[in-house]
Design an enzyme around this catalytic site. Structure first.
Site, mmCIF file in Angstrom:
data_model
loop_
_atom_site.group_PDB
_atom_site.id
_atom_site.type_symbol
_atom_site.label_atom_id
_atom_site.label_comp_id
_atom_site.label_asym_id
_atom_site.label_seq_id
_atom_site.Cartn_x
_atom_site.Cartn_y
_atom_site.Cartn_z
ATOM 1 N N CYS A 103 0.881 -1.167 0.000
ATOM 2 C CA CYS A 103 0.000 0.000 0.000
ATOM 3 C C CYS A 103 0.917 1.215 0.000
ATOM 4 O O CYS A 103 1.435 1.612 1.042
ATOM 5 C CB CYS A 103 -0.923 0.014 1.219
ATOM 6 S SG CYS A 103 -1.970 1.489 1.233
ATOM 7 N N CYS A 106 -0.567 4.224 2.143
ATOM 8 C CA CYS A 106 -0.645 4.304 3.600
ATOM 9 C C CYS A 106 -0.437 2.921 4.197
ATOM 10 O O CYS A 106 0.688 2.463 4.311
ATOM 11 C CB CYS A 106 -2.009 4.906 3.964
ATOM 12 S SG CYS A 106 -2.298 5.126 5.706
ATOM 13 N N SER A 107 -1.520 2.223 4.540
ATOM 14 C CA SER A 107 -1.355 0.930 5.220
ATOM 15 C C SER A 107 -2.517 -0.017 4.950
ATOM 16 O O SER A 107 -2.794 -0.889 5.769
ATOM 17 C CB SER A 107 -1.224 1.165 6.721
ATOM 18 O OG SER A 107 -2.346 1.885 7.198
ATOM 19 N N CYS A 108 -3.220 0.147 3.838
ATOM 20 C CA CYS A 108 -4.369 -0.722 3.546
ATOM 21 C C CYS A 108 -3.915 -2.175 3.447
ATOM 22 O O CYS A 108 -2.868 -2.473 2.873
ATOM 23 C CB CYS A 108 -5.063 -0.284 2.259
ATOM 24 S SG CYS A 108 -5.925 1.291 2.484
#
Lengths: 202, 55
Positions: A103, A106-108
């Site tokens: 990702c 971000c942090s998906c």
């Protein structure tokens, strides 16, 4: 720091305690609900779920088809569910095709099947390099792919989350679904590792 | 915009550092604040874009 010896909680710990007590006082949050959420992510939702999905796909060709067609719907057959807003896309590895999930935004991450992401998945080095130098990143993870293996990198968003369906390892033909699930690691489902006959460390 | 988002293709971030036997939460407060964030999201006071912008 002059006060390293003190027994007071750390600054972030104090701030979080203050925030929580304020929110509880105002009736905006129930501490029991927080305990339940923490228990869910520490003990109930994690890579073990994804490993069960992968093992099922290895032993059941019809489930495999459903999983690749609509991941979010197929995982409900094992009792797992997406949050409702996002799609779960399952991408299948093959001898000449390797999938890697990142990702860059971000942090998906596919929470229902893998739980919360490890720190390295959210780190700047992984997110920046997975898309421009996937082979180099994979080598750092100890996975040196042949040049003729195509690498597909999947960049997640909040609406699209990806799970890698790794290849079933050679020599696992006689194993049960449960034994197979024990082989499947979190990293193999992100795409930074392959599944081997060694039991997964989780 | 230089920020913690949209990092794809950036250079100079160094090697990927991994932690063996990584726990889900490193400190108890991380778990509490994560749960607070998840629980309060149900109040509908912010959406995912606002959430990301605030990181």
């Amino acid at each position: 720091m002059d006060h390293d010896h003190q027994d007071l909680p750390s600054d972030p710990a104090l701030r979080v305690m203050a925030l929580e007590s304020l929110l509880v006082e105002k009736g905006l949050v129930d501490p029991a609900a927080l305990d339940a959420l923490i228990d869910t992510y520490e003990h109930k939702v994690g890579p073990r779920n994804g490993a069960r999905v992968v093992a099922r796909a290895w032993v059941d060709p019809e489930f495999n088809k459903r999983l690749l067609a609509d991941g979010g719907s197929a995982i409900t057959e094992l009792g797992y569910a997406t949050q409702g807003r996002e799609h779960l896309v399952v991408v299948e590895n093959a001898p000449r095709r390797h999938n890697l999930v990142v990702c860059t935004l971000c942090s998906c991450y596919p929470w229902p099947v893998l739980g919360l992401p490890p720190v390295w998945y959210k780190s700047a080095p992984y997110r920046s390099r997975a898309v421009i130098d996937p082979r180099g990143v994979l080598r750092e993870f100890g996975l040196d792919l042949d040049k003729d293996v195509e690498i597909r990198v999947w960049d997640s968003t909040s609406e699209m989350r990806y799970l890698v369906l790794p290849e079933r390892p050679a020599g696992s033909e006689g194993m049960s679904e449960e034994q197979l699930a024990d082989l499947v690691t979190r990293d193999a489902m992100i795409g930074t590792a392959k599944v081997t006959l060694t039991r997964a460390q989780r | 915009m230089n920020g913690v988002h949209d990092m794809g293709g950036m250079h100079g971030m160094g090697p990927v550092v991994r932690e063996a036997e990584e726990p889900v939460f490193h400190e108890p407060w991380e778990a509490r604040v994560y749960a607070l964030n998840r629980a309060l999201a149900a109040l509908g006071k912010w959406n995912i874009d606002a959430s990301r912008h605030s990181i």
